[in-house]
Enzyme design. Sequence first.
Site, PDB file in Angstrom:
ATOM      1  N   CYS A  88       0.826  -1.217   0.000  1.00  0.00           N
ATOM      2  CA  CYS A  88       0.000   0.000   0.000  1.00  0.00           C
ATOM      3  C   CYS A  88       0.855   1.259   0.000  1.00  0.00           C
ATOM      4  CB  CYS A  88      -0.946  -0.011   1.191  1.00  0.00           C
ATOM      5  SG  CYS A  88      -1.837  -1.558   1.320  1.00  0.00           S
TER       6      CYS A  88
ATOM      7  N   CYS B  21     -12.924   0.786   8.664  1.00  0.00           N
ATOM      8  CA  CYS B  21     -12.057   0.281   7.588  1.00  0.00           C
ATOM      9  C   CYS B  21     -12.161   1.144   6.333  1.00  0.00           C
ATOM     10  CB  CYS B  21     -12.454  -1.140   7.198  1.00  0.00           C
ATOM     11  SG  CYS B  21     -12.557  -2.302   8.567  1.00  0.00           S
ATOM     12  N   SER B  22     -11.027   1.297   5.622  1.00  0.00           N
ATOM     13  CA  SER B  22     -11.060   1.948   4.314  1.00  0.00           C
ATOM     14  C   SER B  22     -11.633   0.949   3.309  1.00  0.00           C
ATOM     15  CB  SER B  22      -9.661   2.394   3.904  1.00  0.00           C
ATOM     16  OG  SER B  22      -8.784   1.290   3.846  1.00  0.00           O
TER      17      SER B  22
ATOM     18  N   LYS C  71     -10.044   6.502   4.299  1.00  0.00           N
ATOM     19  CA  LYS C  71     -11.331   6.088   4.841  1.00  0.00           C
ATOM     20  C   LYS C  71     -12.511   6.545   3.984  1.00  0.00           C
ATOM     21  CE  LYS C  71     -14.243   4.513   7.660  1.00  0.00           C
ATOM     22  NZ  LYS C  71     -15.024   4.263   6.443  1.00  0.00           N
TER      23      LYS C  71
ATOM     24  N   HIS D 140      -9.320   3.923  -1.192  1.00  0.00           N
ATOM     25  CA  HIS D 140      -7.948   3.396  -1.055  1.00  0.00           C
ATOM     26  C   HIS D 140      -7.610   2.424  -2.188  1.00  0.00           C
ATOM     27  CE1 HIS D 140      -4.259   2.054   0.598  1.00  0.00           C
ATOM     28  NE2 HIS D 140      -4.699   1.141   1.432  1.00  0.00           N
TER      29      HIS D 140
END
Lengths: 132, 385
Positions: free
Chosen positions: B83, B206-207, B328, B332
Amino acid sequence: MAQTLTGRVWREQPQRYRMIANKDTETGEIYFPPRLVAPGNLDATFEEVQLSGSGKVVTFTIIRVAPTPYADLAPYALAVVETEDGVRLTCQLTDLDVDDVKIGMPVQFEFRKLYDDNEASVIYYGYKAVQV
Amino acid sequence: MRDVAVIGIGMTKFGELWERSYRDLFVEAAKGAMKDAGVDNLDSMYIGCMSGGLFVGQEHIGSLMADYLGVAPIPATRVESACASGGTAIRSAWIEVASGLSDVVLAGGVEKMTDVDGGMATYALATAADAEYEGFHGATFPGLYAMLAHAHMDKYGTTSEMMAHVAVKNHANGSLNPNAQFPAKITVDGVLNSTMVADPLHILDCSPVTDGAAAAILAPVDLAKSMGLPIIKILGVGMATDTLALHARKEITHLGAVATATKRALDLAGVSINDIDFCEVHDCFTIAEIAVLEAMGVYEPGKAGPASMAGETARDGKFPVNPSGGLKSKGHPVGATGVAQIVELVKQLRGTAENGRQLAKANRALAQNMGGSGGSSVVSILEAM
């Protein structure tokens, strides 16, 4: 998906079946899985050791959305466990109510089936931990 | 080393973009950045992409994207650090321009994550962890950050409510970002009552899974001046690594790679963390934003949760964090995220952030991008000249 060739499974068997680690003969540091070099020391020498069969929960979670191989098992408890020799690893906790898991809980390791890959006809075994 | 500036930025909307292909996403963002900079040629290109292979069955991204952007035969390199791939592309482009080897270099990032089902996406993302010793045992990314969260709660008394405030704040910011995937405002109760994914993390901690691309054009400051462009200078970029497996860290709540990357970037920039006006950080999960702010030295360990709850990291707080909406709310697309952070920094530093999310004070800013559960991190510091 998670296509695993038998060679890859076979290579990890000493760790998954018998929890074989190695110990830096100079510093006494134990590595699991075993390492070929120690951090900062390319010339480190090692001896094979088997990890202690018990430890305690350092931290944990309850996996409710699972990856495909474990979809049928959810919800399951996953934890970082520190063995009595001070080594930390990640494993599932089993044979318990997931709501009972606590940080600091004493556990011991057992040899269990993890999952199977029907496509490759391979059953994966390894360590899980149960409450003492 | 030559001084380097960001002279152009571009990004796609983030979201479930079923009508757009992998290559089209990248080209749209890259074309936008080239138009913004007013350049029609590049000397070189770096593309951050975590897993073209698992998400769309495509590798050899450098050649594909150079071809479809119409810039072949320039050198084009795909870089990967999970990431943190986007941040790594920025770092690579910065090194190439600073070294004097090239003048105009594009740093891009792209990920197309919705061409596969949820199980495959979860599996692909889990390859950023230790495949044999975490993923094999059933660890997921929410699961790894959930274990970090439990350790943080146990050690510092951080609560689910504190974490929920991070999500609420980032969605409030994202509601003003036209490129955000989930611009809806949410409430603390809404987060706490949402479905549990991996205890103690709810789905709204969570994203999301996102398609998208972002790009930035880097050039020497002297060249940017001669082109008459607004100068956003890169003061420093730092990268660091840590153990791949979360369990192998002596202190699970401490993101060592983030701390080291931040120190390296600050040292190069010759400034302290207190000299930074605002930042974009890698809030892949709410607990990540808290742990990152502590690792960067913005807050003492255990203090970022209460500070988030007190509103200190809001747009009108004393240290605004993730004015874009963060991972978020903005979304992502893993390989693109680190570059999209730079896009937001540049917008804010130019004073051109849309829809009233422009910050009052935006002269010097920091972007923090992270791979896996903290196995790598890239930190960049930019300043408006």
